[in-house]
Structure formats: C-alpha cells, structure tokens
Scaffold this motif. Structure first.
Motif: not given
Length: 570
Positions: A295-300, A541-549, A551-552, A566-567
């Motif tokens: 999706d063009g986003i580095i989440s991990n 839209t995306r979930p904003l996860c509480r750090y350090p989680a 979104a996968r 999911e976070c």
C-alpha cells in the motif's frame, strides 16, 4: 474614567451581575463603592448566568497590570475588541468576540508579545491555547483547527481559543531575535505562561468565570511547547496535545549543523535529490509488504530495520566507483553513505546539555523517510552564503541560524566551522540554551499527580523531528514512572508513512475530541481511526495504534478500509 479604574469597576460589576443572575448591563461609570456594596448583599447561593461574551467592544483599551500575570512583564493591553458575526465573509466559527493585544516586556528593545483571544458566543466552558511552529514570529490566531483535526475548528465547537507570536516578529525561519535575551526566554517558555495568564483573565472578564478545562494543542515547536507547559506549568492545564515535539531543541539544531558539514565540508558528501529518491524507492521495495499490504506505507518499521544492512549493501557503488568524488543517481559512495549514517545515528555528545541530555536520536533513513521533501536535505550541491530551507536543507539552515544568533551572537559566523563535539567557550552557552529552549525534563510528577492528560502523534517518517527522540523520551517516562502510570496519563501514536506535515499517509483524526473525552468523561482513547488526506490516496482509513503496536493487514478485505487491519506488536 481611567483605564485602570474602569478595569477595577469592570471586575466588581461583573462579579455582582453573575452573583445576582442578571444580565451584565451596568455602565462602567457606576461608582465602585456602590458596586462593592451591591456585591456584599448578593446571596451566597446565587447561580451564575449563562456563559456569553458580554460587551465585547468595551474590552478594547483594557489594561491588565503586571500583577495579574504570574511572570515578569510590563503588563498587557487589549488593543482591539470586535464581535465577528457568524455571517461574516469567510467565517466558519460562528459568532465570536475577537480580542488582540500585546504583553509588554521588561527590557528595552525587546519586542512585545502579540496575542489573539477568541470568545465564542456559545461557549462550552473550555479553552484551548494554540502552539506555534519553527521559530514562531507570527501570531497564531486560534481560529483554525488543531493539528490533524478533521472536524470543525475548536472555536466553532465552542472553545475559547488563543495564541501568540512568542514575542518577536518574522516568519518561522527567522532567528535573529536570538540576539535578545528576554526574547529568547519568551520563545523558550515564558510567552506560554504570560499569554495563558492574560487570556485567563480576559476569559473571566468575558464570561464571569474561569474555564472548566484548559487545554494546549500544538505540533513541532508547538509540540515542544506542549511538553514545556506540562513540565513548567503543570497546574495550568488539564490536557495537552503535543505532536512531533521538538523536545531536544538544541540537539536537533546541532545535528543539523553536522549534517550540513557532512554534505558540504566532506568531499562528495552531498546527495542529489535523484539519489535520495532512489534510496527511498529501494527501501519501499524491501519493506512495504512487511505489514502484509502493498500500500506504499512502511508500517512495520522495526521489521524494516532488520533489513537495513541488506538495503545499504544493495545501494553501495561498485568498487570502481567508490573512490569517485560523487556517484551516480543509482548508488551511494562512502562519503554519501556517511552523510546518511550521520542522519541515522544522530548525535552523541561528549558533554551533557540540560537534564543530562547528551544524545539526539537519529532518523528512520532506511525505513521510509523521503528526504527529497521541501523540509528534507539540500537540493543545491553548492553551499549558499545564507542557507535556505530548500537549497541547503531544513536541518542545516535552521542549525546555521541557531549557531549564528543564539549561540555565538555573531550573524557572520560560519556554522560550517562550528565544532559541535568540542565547542570550547560556547559549551556553557549551549547548556543554558538547552535549559531555556527545550523540554527534556523527565520530572512531570506534578502533572501526573493532578491527573493531567497528554496525547502525542508523530510520523515514523518524520524528516524534521526524529520520531526516535520522541520514543526515547516516552520510554524514559516508563522507566521512571512505570508503564501503568504512564498509560494513565499519556497516549503515543506513531503514524507510518507520515512525515512532517506531508507524506504518503497524512492522518486526519479528532485528537481534541479524544482528549476532552478523556479529561471530561474519563474515557481513555485506545485505537483511533485516521482518515488519509494525502491527495493520491485521499479518503482511505487506517487504525492509529497505540505505540509500540502497528497496523497489519488481516489478509482479507479492502486495503483502503481500517477494518481490514489489526493492531499488533512488532
């Protein structure tokens, strides 16, 4: 009647009117003795009148004495007061009373602090102080939204709002006020207290009572200011939104100087924008799908960090090119790699700044930061005599100004020659400045004790304020107070793909609503829903996860819907 006497009678008349539950229509010329007598006869159980900003225009010319401000000033003056109708052209905030004014300095030659306060016709009993940006210098009106808010501006939602210029004039890049000590102290922290106290007095004038809750909201410099009020003025605020906070202000400026030195003093250290873009694209190729979604986003980001060595190796120039002064747009020479490693590794000083800070954590260079942005690295291969944001790079341009005006007090000084590791006679000055303009104090026990709340949001791809410095401060709080206690007062949301106001994902989320719900109703925010407002992907839209989680992708469902993610912990 004199301004001072009018001010005194206003305060007495206002108290009388609200005590008797009658509209405040007393003329200012009423004898004060009569008003005092009337106040004494008011029943103790009398209820207050509805909250409305009354006699707005009459506040013009009001003088607040220095004794009303719990910081050294020459007093404050309301220069203008006018009702802005909901029907006024361009006004989306409803009916409100707009006050502008100045807070006088103590030292001759120091500029006034200019402020603006807005009192809505339908007040919700709360107030928001807005933070600034960069080196400030422009009055923050408080008429717009808080950072990343998708909803109406706080003023339109019934909040009294206010902001200021921090005590000097010019755009956010101008640092020449650093030659004036009182202006530097105002910029560092005192303008926050001065404007808060003036605004609070005027809110009481307008509504007859203090706000039920006082909030602060800002990002970058405004984020630093948010942490500053928590550390210095914990009794004044119930909740703070402090995004992308420039906590270690001196640290980021010194690192900026060293990055500029790597680019312009080290032979071959400059990286053209095309090469920086190639580094970004290579990183995306390796790390984009580590969260399960292309999706063009580095989440991990942490997963991507484990791939860093391979990414770097794939970007190195071949042996025959390694000795070249400059490489191609496809590979990194040793000198260019050294510049990027300086950004990645950050700063580690052989001496300590205030609060024992001797580090500035580096950036996620190989985890998705796009340093070709307007706030990224230099676009010019030649060093300009006067560095600018685009040509010279934001970090170096701001660091150069800091050394010239704040540290050496010499506008002709060449920051390219400043020895950050061994600053000599400037070391004490650096320490003093870091204590004045910085928010690294880990002691927030008073704010914790009174139940204050804090929300911080920052991009993991931020190219101006290192997200790793923000994370380090957060982890320091956990080490000091424990995870449970920190969770009782703070939420940290690190946003993948988000830079310093731009990026492949730009979140829109109601942080003020989340903060007010936490403070007013005890509803602690958990995972938040963010809408992307970046042009190519607007609306996903995306979930904003509480750090350090983070979104996968769950493996099924629409990639543009938060419900498909999911976070999870890294």
């Amino acid at each position: 009647m004199s301004v001072a006497r009018r001010y005194l009678c206003w305060r007495v008349a206002r108290r009388v009117a609200f005590a008797l539950t009658v509209p405040f229509a007393f003329p200012y010329a009423f004898p004060c003795a009569f008003l005092y007598a009337l106040a004494a006869s008011a029943p103790a159980h009398a209820q207050r009148a509805p909250a409305l900003p009354l006699h707005c225009a009459d506040l013009a010319g009001l003088l607040l004495p220095a004794s009303d401000i719990d910081a050294p000033t020459g007093g404050a003056l309301v220069q203008s007061a006018a009702m802005i109708a909901a029907t006024a052209t361009g006004n989306l905030d409803g009916d409100f009373c707009r006050l502008t004014g100045v807070i006088r300095p103590q030292t001759a030659g120091t500029p006034d602090i200019h402020f603006e306060l807005n009192l809505p016709g339908r007040w919700n009993g709360r107030a928001v102080q807005f933070g600034g940006g960069g080196y400030n210098g422009v009055v923050v009106t408080g008429t717009g939204p808080t950072p990343f808010s998708p909803d109406r501006a706080p003023l339109a939602r019934g909040y009294a709002t206010f902001g200021d210029d921090s005590g000097h004039h010019g755009d956010s890049s101008q640092a020449n006020f650093g030659l004036l000590d009182e202006a530097v102290t105002n910029f560092g922290y005192l303008h926050l207290k001065k404007v808060h106290d003036v605004a609070l007095a005027l809110i009481e004038q307008g509504y007859g009572r203090a706000p039920e809750h006082m909030y602060f909201a800002g990002g970058s410099t405004g984020g630093r200011e948010g942490y500053t009020v928590i550390q210095r003025y914990p009794d004044d605020y119930d909740g703070v939104i402090a995004n992308a906070p420039a906590l270690n202000f001196s640290g980021v400026r010194l690192l900026g100087v060293m990055v500029g030195q790597s680019e312009y003093r080290a032979p071959g250290g400059y990286l053209p924008p095309q090469l920086l873009e190639h580094v970004y694209e290579r990183t995306m190729q390796v790390c984009d799908t580590l969260d399960g979604a292309a999706d063009g986003i580095i989440s991990n980001v942490e997963g991507c960090r484990t791939k860093e060595a391979d990414i770097i190796e794939s970007l190195r120039c071949a042996a025959q090119e390694a000795g070249a002064v400059s490489g191609s747009d496809e590979c990194l020479t040793p000198a260019q790699l050294a510049t990027l490693k300086r950004l990645r590794d950050g700063l580690r000083l052989p001496y300590a700044l205030a609060w024992n800070a001797d580090r500035y954590r580096g950036y996620n260079v190989f985890q998705g930061v796009r340093f070709t942005s307007m706030l990224g690295l230099a676009h010019s291969p030649e060093r300009l005599p006067q560095p600018t944001f685009v040509a010279s790079g934001y970090l170096f341009a701001q660091g150069d100004a800091y050394i010239k005006y704040f540290v050496t007090h010499d506008p002709t000084f060449d920051a390219g020659n400043f020895d950050v590791m061994q600053p000599g006679r400037y070391q004490q000055r650096l320490y003093t400045l870091s204590a004045t303009i910085g928010a690294m104090n880990p002691d927030i026990s008073r704010y914790l004790a009174r139940g204050g709340k804090l929300i911080t949001l920052q991009g993991l791809a931020d190219e101006v304020i290192s997200p790793n410095q923000t994370i380090a401060y957060y982890n320091g709080l956990i080490a000091r107070y424990g995870e449970e206690r920190v969770a009782d007062f703070m939420r940290l949301y690190m946003v993948p793909g988000f830079q310093h106001g731009n990026g492949v994902f730009i979140p829109s989320v109601d942080l003020l609503g989340a903060l007010d719900g936490w403070v007013s109703h005890g509803v602690a925010p958990q995972t938040l829903l963010a809408t992307d407002i970046a042009q190519p992907s607007n609306g996903r839209t995306r979930p904003l996860c509480r750090y350090p989680a983070f979104a996968r992708y769950a493996g099924h469902g629409n990639l543009n819907r938060a419900s498909s993610f999911e976070c999870v912990m890294p």
